[in-house]
Design an enzyme around this catalytic site. Structure first.
Site, PDB file in Angstrom:
ATOM      1  N   CYS A  86       0.837  -1.198   0.000  1.00 35.97           N
ATOM      2  CA  CYS A  86       0.000   0.000   0.000  1.00 35.97           C
ATOM      3  C   CYS A  86       0.882   1.261   0.000  1.00 35.97           C
ATOM      4  O   CYS A  86       1.541   1.559  -0.986  1.00 35.97           O
ATOM      5  CB  CYS A  86      -0.975  -0.031   1.182  1.00 35.97           C
ATOM      6  SG  CYS A  86      -2.363   1.112   1.010  1.00 35.97           S
ATOM      7  N   HIS A 176      -3.757  -5.311   0.671  1.00 38.61           N
ATOM      8  CA  HIS A 176      -3.200  -5.732   1.966  1.00 38.61           C
ATOM      9  C   HIS A 176      -3.191  -7.256   2.062  1.00 38.61           C
ATOM     10  O   HIS A 176      -4.198  -7.868   2.434  1.00 38.61           O
ATOM     11  CB  HIS A 176      -4.011  -5.130   3.122  1.00 38.61           C
ATOM     12  CG  HIS A 176      -3.775  -3.671   3.310  1.00 38.61           C
ATOM     13  ND1 HIS A 176      -2.745  -3.177   4.090  1.00 38.61           N
ATOM     14  CD2 HIS A 176      -4.410  -2.591   2.789  1.00 38.61           C
ATOM     15  CE1 HIS A 176      -2.764  -1.853   4.055  1.00 38.61           C
ATOM     16  NE2 HIS A 176      -3.766  -1.469   3.272  1.00 38.61           N
ATOM     17  N   GLU A 178      -1.787  -9.003   4.268  1.00 39.56           N
ATOM     18  CA  GLU A 178      -1.682  -9.455   5.657  1.00 39.56           C
ATOM     19  C   GLU A 178      -3.038  -9.702   6.318  1.00 39.56           C
ATOM     20  O   GLU A 178      -3.111 -10.365   7.356  1.00 39.56           O
ATOM     21  CB  GLU A 178      -0.878  -8.442   6.494  1.00 39.56           C
ATOM     22  CG  GLU A 178      -1.548  -7.099   6.724  1.00 39.56           C
ATOM     23  CD  GLU A 178      -1.297  -6.072   5.626  1.00 39.56           C
ATOM     24  OE1 GLU A 178      -1.370  -4.870   5.925  1.00 39.56           O
ATOM     25  OE2 GLU A 178      -1.047  -6.469   4.469  1.00 39.56           O
ATOM     26  N   SER A 230       0.156 -15.264  37.516  1.00 44.68           N
ATOM     27  CA  SER A 230      -1.221 -14.774  37.596  1.00 44.68           C
ATOM     28  C   SER A 230      -2.246 -15.840  37.247  1.00 44.68           C
ATOM     29  O   SER A 230      -3.417 -15.709  37.577  1.00 44.68           O
ATOM     30  CB  SER A 230      -1.397 -13.585  36.647  1.00 44.68           C
ATOM     31  OG  SER A 230      -1.336 -14.022  35.295  1.00 44.68           O
ATOM     32  N   GLY A 231      -1.815 -16.880  36.547  1.00 46.47           N
ATOM     33  CA  GLY A 231      -2.764 -17.864  36.037  1.00 46.47           C
ATOM     34  C   GLY A 231      -3.158 -17.590  34.606  1.00 46.47           C
ATOM     35  O   GLY A 231      -3.797 -18.415  33.957  1.00 46.47           O
ATOM     36  N   GLY A 232      -2.769 -16.403  34.088  1.00 46.56           N
ATOM     37  CA  GLY A 232      -3.023 -16.087  32.693  1.00 46.56           C
ATOM     38  C   GLY A 232      -2.066 -16.847  31.782  1.00 46.56           C
ATOM     39  O   GLY A 232      -1.095 -17.464  32.241  1.00 46.56           O
ATOM     40  N   VAL A 233      -2.320 -16.770  30.489  1.00 48.68           N
ATOM     41  CA  VAL A 233      -1.533 -17.538  29.521  1.00 48.68           C
ATOM     42  C   VAL A 233      -0.057 -17.138  29.558  1.00 48.68           C
ATOM     43  O   VAL A 233       0.834 -17.992  29.622  1.00 48.68           O
ATOM     44  CB  VAL A 233      -2.094 -17.350  28.093  1.00 48.68           C
ATOM     45  CG1 VAL A 233      -1.215 -18.080  27.072  1.00 48.68           C
ATOM     46  CG2 VAL A 233      -3.525 -17.857  28.011  1.00 48.68           C
ATOM     47  N   ASP A 234       0.221 -15.842  29.525  1.00 44.71           N
ATOM     48  CA  ASP A 234       1.604 -15.382  29.376  1.00 44.71           C
ATOM     49  C   ASP A 234       2.476 -15.764  30.567  1.00 44.71           C
ATOM     50  O   ASP A 234       3.570 -16.324  30.402  1.00 44.71           O
ATOM     51  CB  ASP A 234       1.635 -13.867  29.153  1.00 44.71           C
ATOM     52  CG  ASP A 234       0.850 -13.450  27.922  1.00 44.71           C
ATOM     53  OD1 ASP A 234       0.690 -14.281  27.012  1.00 44.71           O
ATOM     54  OD2 ASP A 234       0.379 -12.297  27.876  1.00 44.71           O
ATOM     55  N   SER A 235       2.013 -15.464  31.780  1.00 44.79           N
ATOM     56  CA  SER A 235       2.846 -15.793  32.947  1.00 44.79           C
ATOM     57  C   SER A 235       2.945 -17.305  33.131  1.00 44.79           C
ATOM     58  O   SER A 235       3.979 -17.816  33.574  1.00 44.79           O
ATOM     59  CB  SER A 235       2.304 -15.122  34.216  1.00 44.79           C
ATOM     60  OG  SER A 235       1.090 -15.700  34.635  1.00 44.79           O
ATOM     61  N   SER A 236       1.885 -18.028  32.760  1.00 43.55           N
ATOM     62  CA  SER A 236       1.915 -19.493  32.898  1.00 43.55           C
ATOM     63  C   SER A 236       2.943 -20.114  31.960  1.00 43.55           C
ATOM     64  O   SER A 236       3.721 -20.993  32.357  1.00 43.55           O
ATOM     65  CB  SER A 236       0.529 -20.077  32.618  1.00 43.55           C
ATOM     66  OG  SER A 236      -0.417 -19.628  33.561  1.00 43.55           O
TER      67      SER A 236
END
Length: 520
Positions: A86, A176, A178, A230-236
């Site tokens: 673009c 685009h 993407e 925290s139990g979230g995806v990232d920290s787990s």
């Protein structure tokens, strides 16, 4: 595994397109490492980065405007393939002597790209029977193609929509590739990075894990590491990855702030402490958080209170681990991009982030961020590879402040308990009906208003719960999920009958924009 998985890399220069992160995700999906940098990245830094290829993103400006974003001219003399998308195509065309003018008819949305002449290897498989559906979003177009370039694609409204200079390995597309609305766009980007740029595709979950484990061991040595779980995806996933690398040198601190989902604390302990053998310190801090939040109804102030108290408690616990030298965080690549944008003034900080930049200067620990190069879908993929439970890895996003920003206004224990139970019923029913994995994010919201109702022969005056479910590919825009009426009715009936204090359930049908996904 050495750092070889970074040796083949693509540089993406960002001109302000809302889709730039999608370009990076498509490159990663082709199993090739890439980084996203501002359009004005210094040429010496680009040379030092040593990309196999460069992608110029789209952007909201016009290339002929005074002060329009541009790149250093020598960029095109580096001898690596360049793909302009673009605005990027228009910039490249103008650089080589072409002309860009306002389009007589702007193109936004679907269009059919028609093949012209002999499209080069970039377009292998892209055209089917001479055409390919694409997604357009432009008000300018190339009116004169520069010398050396060949037009290989056009639409009914734009005669120059795809160009190539095979001798110099330069390519441009007005559409685009993407976005998901360009069905074979993923193929085009894959072809660019794998065939045109010659990358072999080393960026895979297994290789990423091996590389991260090696780097963590080299970085940390025999030091102790602490991580706020925290139990979230990232920290787990960060915890599982670091534990894979250094075992008992990792200690996780799990702060139960009383604002988590139903039974979440017990689930976290079962997964990490019992199943994976990770050392986890659980801190019951519900009373401290509720006391600190008492009387506060402003969403941003609630976020700050929760964030500060989390750091205070985490610091108290980390001080007990006297030989810890490293603090690990589950920072991921979009967090890094967003924070960098806020610092440079090239992006707006819409909501304070609970993770990046939230640590006080007096915490003298070194930072360990093993996921900072990864997008969320990559984090999930390595989480599964590391053996985390599917439901934990693929659960919907949960805000750092937890239910604190899903309770509108002041946070009280009564409200949190009501919301926890309502949310658990909602999610349970979404799983049972086969909706959960089709939805990008779903949750309940507690509204601190009462409405009149009738139960049996009596009048009730109780609270309202709102249900939210959205579909999105990138969380920048989102549409509400069309939950079938019979499922809405069943969920509403269960919540009203099983959650004391609720007599009305409503369904949020707002899109983003103008609404945000979370209510606060």
């Amino acid at each position: 595994m050495s750092s070889d998985i970074h040796s083949e890399k693509i540089l993406i220069l960002d001109f302000g397109s809302q889709y730039t992160q999608l370009i990076a995700r498509r490159v990663r999906e082709a199993h090739v490492y890439c980084e996203l940098h501002p359009f004005d990245m210094d040429l010496a830094a680009i040379r030092a980065f040593a990309p196999r290829g460069i992608i110029l993103s789209g952007g909201p400006k016009s290339v002929y405007e005074e002060g329009a974003p541009a790149v250093e001219e020598a960029l095109f003399e580096l001898g690596v393939p360049v793909l302009g998308i673009c605005y990027g195509m228009q910039l490249m065309s103008r650089h080589f002597g072409g002309q860009v003018v306002p389009a007589g008819k702007r193109e936004f949305g679907h269009a059919d790209l028609l093949a012209v002449g002999t499209p080069g290897p970039l377009f292998d498989g892209f055209f089917v029977e001479g055409k390919s559906p694409v997604w357009m979003s432009h008000g300018d177009h190339v009116s004169l193609v520069p010398a050396g370039f060949q037009v290989v694609g056009e639409t009914a409204n734009a005669p120059v929509c795809a160009i190539q200079d095979l001798a110099r390995n330069l390519y441009g597309v007005q559409f685009h590739p993407e976005v998901n609305h360009t069905p074979r766009g993923e193929l085009l980007i894959d072809t660019f990075v794998r065939k045109i740029c010659g990358c072999s595709g080393q960026w895979t979950p297994g290789h990423i894990i091996d590389d991260a484990v090696s780097r963590i061991r080299a970085q940390v040595g025999n030091d102790r590491v602490i991580l706020g779980l925290s139990g979230g995806v990232d920290s787990s996933v960060a915890a599982a990855l670091i534990h894979r690398a250094i075992g008992d040198q990792l200690t996780c601190v799990f702060v139960d702030n009383g604002l988590l989902r139903l039974s979440e604390g017990d689930q976290v302990m079962a997964t990490f402490a019992e199943n994976l053998g990770v050392k986890v310190i659980r801190v019951d801090a519900e009373d401290r958080f509720l006391t600190a939040l008492a009387g506060e109804s402003d969403p941003e102030k609630k976020r700050k209170i929760i964030g500060k108290l989390f750091v205070d408690i985490f610091e108290e616990e980390s001080n007990k681990i006297t030989d810890a030298r490293w603090l690990a965080q589950g920072t991921i690549y979009p967090d890094v991009i967003e924070s960098a944008g806020a610092k440079t003034g090239k992006a707006h900080n819409i909501k304070s982030h609970h993770n990046v930049g939230g640590l006080p200067d007096y915490m003298k620990l070194k930072l360990l961020e093993p996921l900072r190069e990864l997008f969320k879908d990559e984090v999930r993929a390595i989480g599964e590879e590391l053996g985390l439970p599917h439901q934990m890895v693929w659960r919907h996003p949960f805000p750092g402040p937890g239910l604190g920003v899903r309770i509108l206004g002041e946070v009280k224990k009564e409200y949190a308990d009501i919301l926890r139970r309502a949310d658990a019923i909602y999610i349970e029913e979404l799983y049972a009906a086969g909706h959960y994995d089709k939805i990008s994010q779903a949750f309940a919201v507690f509204l601190p208003v009462k409405s009149v109702g009738v139960m049996g022969d009596g009048r009730t005056y109780e609270y309202v719960v709102a249900l939210r479910a959205v579909e999105t590919k990138d969380f920048m825009t989102a549409g509400w999920y069309p939950l079938p009426y019979e499922d809405m009715a069943r969920i509403s009936s269960r919540i009203i009958n099983e959650v004391k204090g609720v007599n009305r359930v409503v369904y949020d049908i707002s899109s983003k924009p103008p609404a945000t996904i979370e209510w606060e």
